[in-house]
Design an enzyme around this catalytic site. Structure first.
Site, mmCIF file in Angstrom:
data_model
loop_
_atom_site.group_PDB
_atom_site.id
_atom_site.type_symbol
_atom_site.label_atom_id
_atom_site.label_comp_id
_atom_site.label_asym_id
_atom_site.label_seq_id
_atom_site.Cartn_x
_atom_site.Cartn_y
_atom_site.Cartn_z
ATOM 1 N N GLU A 94 -7.033 4.957 7.529
ATOM 2 C CA GLU A 94 -6.676 6.438 7.167
ATOM 3 C C GLU A 94 -7.868 7.102 6.484
ATOM 4 O O GLU A 94 -8.236 8.247 6.718
ATOM 5 C CB GLU A 94 -5.228 6.657 6.601
ATOM 6 C CG GLU A 94 -4.162 6.365 7.233
ATOM 7 C CD GLU A 94 -2.679 5.651 6.671
ATOM 8 O OE1 GLU A 94 -2.880 5.554 5.365
ATOM 9 O OE2 GLU A 94 -2.107 5.039 7.244
ATOM 10 N N GLY A 133 2.172 2.373 10.808
ATOM 11 C CA GLY A 133 3.437 3.358 10.613
ATOM 12 C C GLY A 133 3.973 3.607 12.124
ATOM 13 O O GLY A 133 4.631 4.660 12.190
ATOM 14 N N ASN A 182 0.820 -1.203 -0.124
ATOM 15 C CA ASN A 182 0.118 -0.035 0.017
ATOM 16 C C ASN A 182 0.767 1.240 0.020
ATOM 17 O O ASN A 182 1.539 1.550 1.084
ATOM 18 C CB ASN A 182 -1.109 -0.044 1.261
ATOM 19 C CG ASN A 182 -1.756 1.288 1.599
ATOM 20 O OD1 ASN A 182 -1.767 1.922 0.419
ATOM 21 N ND2 ASN A 182 -2.317 1.547 2.526
ATOM 22 N N TRP A 183 1.061 1.714 -1.178
ATOM 23 C CA TRP A 183 1.929 2.846 -1.298
ATOM 24 C C TRP A 183 1.565 4.392 -0.624
ATOM 25 O O TRP A 183 2.172 5.093 -0.380
ATOM 26 C CB TRP A 183 2.441 3.115 -2.638
ATOM 27 C CG TRP A 183 3.034 2.213 -3.368
ATOM 28 C CD1 TRP A 183 3.490 0.983 -2.690
ATOM 29 C CD2 TRP A 183 3.601 2.065 -4.664
ATOM 30 N NE1 TRP A 183 4.137 0.337 -3.774
ATOM 31 C CE2 TRP A 183 4.304 0.788 -4.855
ATOM 32 C CE3 TRP A 183 3.613 2.998 -5.784
ATOM 33 C CZ2 TRP A 183 5.021 0.572 -6.135
ATOM 34 C CZ3 TRP A 183 4.324 2.813 -7.168
ATOM 35 C CH2 TRP A 183 4.922 1.547 -7.190
ATOM 36 N N LYS A 184 0.111 4.368 -0.457
ATOM 37 C CA LYS A 184 -0.363 5.407 0.311
ATOM 38 C C LYS A 184 0.006 6.801 -0.678
ATOM 39 O O LYS A 184 0.061 6.602 -1.964
ATOM 40 C CB LYS A 184 0.391 5.725 1.776
ATOM 41 C CG LYS A 184 -0.219 4.284 2.603
ATOM 42 C CD LYS A 184 0.173 4.532 3.996
ATOM 43 C CE LYS A 184 -0.015 2.971 4.853
ATOM 44 N NZ LYS A 184 -0.225 3.396 6.203
ATOM 45 N N HIS A 217 -9.434 1.447 4.517
ATOM 46 C CA HIS A 217 -8.227 1.729 5.444
ATOM 47 C C HIS A 217 -8.590 2.474 6.432
ATOM 48 O O HIS A 217 -9.363 3.736 6.402
ATOM 49 C CB HIS A 217 -7.402 2.173 4.523
ATOM 50 C CG HIS A 217 -6.037 2.093 5.067
ATOM 51 N ND1 HIS A 217 -5.491 3.150 6.002
ATOM 52 C CD2 HIS A 217 -4.788 1.218 4.918
ATOM 53 C CE1 HIS A 217 -4.119 2.901 6.337
ATOM 54 N NE2 HIS A 217 -3.941 1.743 5.787
ATOM 55 N N GLU A 234 -5.823 -4.629 10.260
ATOM 56 C CA GLU A 234 -4.778 -3.484 10.571
ATOM 57 C C GLU A 234 -4.944 -2.877 12.049
ATOM 58 O O GLU A 234 -5.769 -1.865 11.809
ATOM 59 C CB GLU A 234 -4.708 -2.694 9.483
ATOM 60 C CG GLU A 234 -4.277 -3.522 8.117
ATOM 61 C CD GLU A 234 -3.680 -2.233 7.218
ATOM 62 O OE1 GLU A 234 -2.402 -2.436 6.832
ATOM 63 O OE2 GLU A 234 -4.240 -1.210 7.071
ATOM 64 N N SER A 288 3.096 -2.113 10.268
ATOM 65 C CA SER A 288 4.521 -2.338 10.711
ATOM 66 C C SER A 288 4.980 -3.677 10.422
ATOM 67 O O SER A 288 5.965 -4.212 11.327
ATOM 68 C CB SER A 288 4.952 -1.979 12.039
ATOM 69 O OG SER A 288 4.567 -0.466 12.253
ATOM 70 N N GLY A 293 2.797 -1.055 4.227
ATOM 71 C CA GLY A 293 2.941 0.293 3.978
ATOM 72 C C GLY A 293 4.356 0.664 3.775
ATOM 73 O O GLY A 293 4.741 0.407 2.662
ATOM 74 N N GLY A 294 4.989 1.069 4.876
ATOM 75 C CA GLY A 294 6.283 1.705 4.645
ATOM 76 C C GLY A 294 7.443 0.840 3.953
ATOM 77 O O GLY A 294 8.253 1.191 3.176
HETATM 78 P P1 PGA Z 1 2.499 0.249 7.654
HETATM 79 O O1 PGA Z 1 1.245 0.496 7.049
HETATM 80 O O2 PGA Z 1 3.224 -1.049 7.183
HETATM 81 O O3 PGA Z 1 3.453 1.510 7.213
HETATM 82 O O4 PGA Z 1 2.329 0.141 9.275
HETATM 83 C C1 PGA Z 1 0.465 -0.465 6.755
HETATM 84 C C2 PGA Z 1 -0.992 -0.032 5.996
HETATM 85 O O5 PGA Z 1 -1.365 0.906 6.806
HETATM 86 O O6 PGA Z 1 -1.392 -0.570 5.146
#
Ligand code: PGA
Length: 252
Positions: free
Chosen positions: A98, A174, A9-11, A96, A168, A214, A235-236
């Site tokens: 966010e 994050g 997930n590149w956000k 998600h 999640e 994470s 994500g990251g």
């Molecule tokens: P993260 O994000 O791996 O950076 O914690 C995961 C996500 O929000 O899909």
């Protein structure tokens, strides 16, 4: 049998050029590597077409990170599920945390998005997860159960069977703070049980349930070894080809 999936997930990261370069790097890195999972990369909307063109569709599925809750029309700035599908993308992340927290996406809105995604042949990766206060108050099962029921349980069994679920925990996204493998297993098993009660054991057993928050090469193996953890939403660590590959190859 359900599939293992590792989805990036590149956000809101990477310019178009950086994103295409990253997709090409992942595509190259996968050449000649036998994987025990399907690989998905979910990118910003404007990256979809060139990323679809840059990768081998047999190895990498491309997805959007969101779509509109309306089919078409006067909704300035929105991108519909049909538009996403027309790029060649196969997946869409929906719900998600966010999107829920910053863009006020409710269970009702998400329900519409899921229906439109499915109607356009996209596979929704539907995200659920509790915030820290809910976990500390031991309410995480109730919260996650409600997120699933409220947005997904009006679907037919045939449609539900097309979904991927991602658990999640918001406190892990994050933050560098990962759920332990046992915490993930416990709630993944609960999610599968919740699905089984509504749609039956066969559909529940065939639903891929991903862990996100994470996740990185150093903890992915332990998480993915759990019987109800079928991969990750990353994500990251999905923003660098080597760490993403480290997660893709973490299955025993
Ligand atoms: P993260 O994000 O791996 O950076 O914690 C995961 C996500 O929000 O899909």
């Amino acid at each position: 049998m359900r599939k293992n999936i590792v989805a990036g997930n590149w956000k809101m990261n990477t310019t178009l050029q950086e994103g295409v370069a990253l997709a090409k790097e992942i595509n190259e890195a996968l050449k000649g590597v036998e994987t025990k999972c399907d690989v998905v990369i979910a990118t910003p909307f404007i990256h979809l077409v060139p990323v679809v063109e840059a990768v081998d569709a047999a190895r990498i599925g491309v997805g959007a990170e969101n779509c509109a809750d309306k089919a078409e029309g006067a909704y300035t700035g929105e991108v519909s599920a049909a538009m996403v599908a027309s790029t060649g993308a196969k997946y869409v992340i929906l719900g998600h945390s966010e999107r829920r927290a910053y863009y006020h996406e409710t269970a009702e809105i998400l329900k519409e998005k899921v229906v439109l995604a499915l109607a356009n042949g996209l596979t929704p990766i539907f995200c659920v997860g509790e915030v820290l206060e809910e976990r500390e108050a031991n309410k995480h099962f109730d919260v996650v159960g409600a997120q699933i029921k409220d947005s997904l349980f009006d679907l037919s069994a045939e449609d539900f069977a097309k979904l991927v679920i991602a658990y999640e925990p918001v406190w892990a996204i994050g933050t560098g703070k990962t759920a332990t493998a046992d915490q993930a297993q416990e709630i993944h098993a609960f999610i599968r049980q919740t699905i089984a009660e509504k749609y039956g054991k066969e559909i529940a057993d065939n639903t891929s349930i991903l862990y996100g928050g994470s996740c990185k090469p150093s903890n992915a193996g332990e998480l993915f070894a759990k019987p109800d953890v079928d991969g990750g939403l990353i994500g990251g660590a999905a923003l660098k080809a080597d760490s993403f590959m480290g997660i893709i190859t973490a299955f025993e």
